[in-house]
Design a protein around this motif. Structure first.
Motif, PDB file in Angstrom:
ATOM      1  N   THR A   2       0.755  -1.111  -0.117  1.00 37.23           N
ATOM      2  CA  THR A   2       0.000   0.141   0.210  1.00 37.23           C
ATOM      3  C   THR A   2       0.647   1.087   0.190  1.00 37.23           C
ATOM      4  N   GLU A  16       0.204  -6.837   5.621  1.00 45.14           N
ATOM      5  CA  GLU A  16      -0.808  -6.956   4.445  1.00 45.14           C
ATOM      6  C   GLU A  16      -1.242  -8.421   3.984  1.00 45.14           C
ATOM      7  N   ALA A  17      -0.196  -9.549   3.879  1.00 44.51           N
ATOM      8  CA  ALA A  17      -0.457 -10.718   3.547  1.00 44.51           C
ATOM      9  C   ALA A  17      -1.251 -11.622   4.378  1.00 44.51           C
ATOM     10  N   PRO A  20      -5.054 -12.704   3.591  1.00 48.50           N
ATOM     11  CA  PRO A  20      -5.119 -13.348   2.380  1.00 48.50           C
ATOM     12  C   PRO A  20      -4.443 -14.744   2.153  1.00 48.50           C
ATOM     13  N   LEU A 128      -2.548 -13.966  -6.518  1.00 54.60           N
ATOM     14  CA  LEU A 128      -2.569 -13.069  -5.255  1.00 54.60           C
ATOM     15  C   LEU A 128      -1.307 -12.195  -5.190  1.00 54.60           C
ATOM     16  N   ALA A 131      -1.736  -9.502  -8.304  1.00 51.09           N
ATOM     17  CA  ALA A 131      -3.000  -8.909  -7.728  1.00 51.09           C
ATOM     18  C   ALA A 131      -2.726  -7.699  -6.840  1.00 51.09           C
ATOM     19  N   ARG A 132      -1.919  -7.963  -5.642  1.00 53.55           N
ATOM     20  CA  ARG A 132      -1.788  -7.091  -4.618  1.00 53.55           C
ATOM     21  C   ARG A 132      -0.515  -6.140  -4.946  1.00 53.55           C
ATOM     22  N   TRP A 134       2.506  -7.344  -4.575  1.00 47.92           N
ATOM     23  CA  TRP A 134       3.720  -7.745  -3.527  1.00 47.92           C
ATOM     24  C   TRP A 134       4.945  -8.005  -4.075  1.00 47.92           C
TER      25      TRP A 134
END
Length: 181
Positions: A2, A16-17, A20, A128, A131-132, A134
């Motif tokens: 972010t 953040e992870a 998910p 994932l 998409a994020r 990372w």
């Protein structure tokens, strides 16, 4: 990551992870449970060099592992073993363990299914991560741990009397293996 978060911080990535990855891990654990592999608590899964395997994981998995696992049970070595294996051969990081640990079983009846599950869930993990936004940094466990030591985010027990297998955490960066074990 972010906006405003420190991309070099494993703690920020772990924050953040965590959610998910927990969802992905629950789904993987359920898929594994359906196949019912047997674990005989041999500890082979954590003795990488002895049994000829390397645990690879992504940066988000490593961040969550380092942030959420209890203190390591043994000193960090050059990739021969997992630092969360206790002296009885058991994993002390069960809840935080990455995808590769969750699909590894010594059960010969599960041998054909493990690669299928690994590829299925590794693909979902990569989607994932992409998409994020990372970092992926798919690498052996000990590369991630050496980096976490350098950032001051991981402090394994120091056992310099442990022979040539033990690595002084202060020298971890210079001791990281050059390639997969």
């Amino acid at each position: 990551m972010t906006p405003g978060s420190d991309p070099s911080s494993g703690a920020a990535l772990a924050d953040e992870a965590r959610g998910p990855l927990a969802i992905l891990y629950r789904e993987l654990d359920a898929a594994v449970a359906e196949l019912a592999p047997v674990c005989r608590l041999s500890g082979r899964c954590c003795r990488f060099e002895e049994y000829g395997h390397t645990l690879f994981l992504s940066a988000p998995e490593a961040a969550v592992l380092v942030a959420d696992a209890p203190a390591a049970a043994r000193p960090l070595d050059a990739g021969r073993t997992c630092p969360w294996q206790d002296d009885r051969g058991r994993c002390t990081a069960r809840e935080a363990r990455p995808l590769g640990c969750r699909v590894y079983f010594c059960d010969p009846a599960f041998e054909d299914q493990a690669p299928i599950l690994t590829e299925r869930f590794l693909s979902r993990l990569k989607e994932l991560v992409d998409a994020r936004g990372w970092p992926w940094s798919y690498a052996p466990l000990h590369r991630h741990l050496h980096s976490a030591v350098e950032r001051g985010e991981f402090a394994p027990p120091s056992d310099l009397a442990g022979g040539d297998d033990a690595i002084d955490p202060r020298e971890a960066g210079s001791q990281a293996p050059a390639g997969p074990a």
